[in-house]
Design a protein around this motif. Structure first.
Motif, PDB file in Angstrom:
ATOM      1  N   LYS A   4       0.836  -1.201   0.000  1.00 47.00           N
ATOM      2  CA  LYS A   4       0.000   0.000   0.000  1.00 47.00           C
ATOM      3  C   LYS A   4       0.872   1.254   0.000  1.00 47.00           C
ATOM      4  O   LYS A   4       1.886   1.315   0.693  1.00 47.00           O
ATOM      5  CB  LYS A   4      -0.920   0.001   1.215  1.00 47.00           C
ATOM      6  CG  LYS A   4      -1.900  -1.155   1.208  1.00 47.00           C
ATOM      7  CD  LYS A   4      -2.865  -1.104   2.358  1.00 47.00           C
ATOM      8  CE  LYS A   4      -2.161  -1.409   3.659  1.00 47.00           C
ATOM      9  NZ  LYS A   4      -3.065  -1.417   4.824  1.00 47.00           N
ATOM     10  N   VAL A  31      -3.456   3.909  -1.819  1.00 41.50           N
ATOM     11  CA  VAL A  31      -4.572   3.871  -0.869  1.00 41.50           C
ATOM     12  C   VAL A  31      -4.927   5.252  -0.326  1.00 41.50           C
ATOM     13  O   VAL A  31      -5.902   5.400   0.404  1.00 41.50           O
ATOM     14  CB  VAL A  31      -4.279   2.903   0.297  1.00 41.50           C
ATOM     15  CG1 VAL A  31      -4.187   1.471  -0.209  1.00 41.50           C
ATOM     16  CG2 VAL A  31      -3.025   3.310   1.048  1.00 41.50           C
ATOM     17  N   GLY A  32      -4.120   6.258  -0.671  1.00 38.08           N
ATOM     18  CA  GLY A  32      -4.409   7.606  -0.211  1.00 38.08           C
ATOM     19  C   GLY A  32      -3.623   8.639  -0.996  1.00 38.08           C
ATOM     20  O   GLY A  32      -2.541   8.344  -1.505  1.00 38.08           O
ATOM     21  N   SER A  43      -3.923  10.159   6.196  1.00 35.83           N
ATOM     22  CA  SER A  43      -3.946   9.023   5.266  1.00 35.83           C
ATOM     23  C   SER A  43      -3.109   7.862   5.790  1.00 35.83           C
ATOM     24  O   SER A  43      -3.527   6.706   5.721  1.00 35.83           O
ATOM     25  CB  SER A  43      -3.394   9.430   3.901  1.00 35.83           C
ATOM     26  OG  SER A  43      -4.389   9.541   2.961  1.00 35.83           O
ATOM     27  N   GLN A  47      -4.786   4.336   6.643  1.00 39.43           N
ATOM     28  CA  GLN A  47      -4.538   3.280   5.659  1.00 39.43           C
ATOM     29  C   GLN A  47      -3.354   2.365   5.991  1.00 39.43           C
ATOM     30  O   GLN A  47      -3.204   1.313   5.383  1.00 39.43           O
ATOM     31  CB  GLN A  47      -4.324   3.896   4.272  1.00 39.43           C
ATOM     32  CG  GLN A  47      -5.487   4.716   3.778  1.00 39.43           C
ATOM     33  CD  GLN A  47      -6.747   3.891   3.591  1.00 39.43           C
ATOM     34  OE1 GLN A  47      -6.701   2.708   3.294  1.00 39.43           O
ATOM     35  NE2 GLN A  47      -7.897   4.529   3.785  1.00 39.43           N
TER      36      GLN A  47
END
Length: 92
Positions: A4, A31-32, A43, A47
């Protein structure tokens, strides 16, 4: 395992391009996305990415302070800083 990633840049165009490159590899997932340090920290907290890719330009903070803040808050998150400075300023 999917790795991620959180992206941070003041330019939407750079984030879209970076995300497109990352999306071409199934083992990575964005993911952000963030424009400010507060958004980056939020974030990462939400995440739990393995990697944060930070531009040398964020809206609200210089990059060295941003790196220190992320390192302090999330010491297990790896950071990659991208930019165009060539004088060694970011070697830290």
């Amino acid at each position: 395992m999917v790795i991620k990633i959180v992206l941070a840049d003041d330019s939407d165009l750079m984030m879209v391009g970076t995300e497109a490159i990352i999306a071409s590899k199934p083992e990575y997932r964005v993911v952000g996305k963030a424009h400010t340090l507060n958004d980056v920290l939020l974030s990462i907290e939400q995440q739990s990415p393995e990697i944060a890719i930070l531009s040398e330009c964020l809206y609200d903070m210089d990059i060295l302070s941003a790196v220190d803040a992320v390192r302090h808050a999330f010491p297990k998150t790896y950071m990659i800083v991208v930019g165009m400075l060539t004088d060694g300023t970011l070697i830290h």
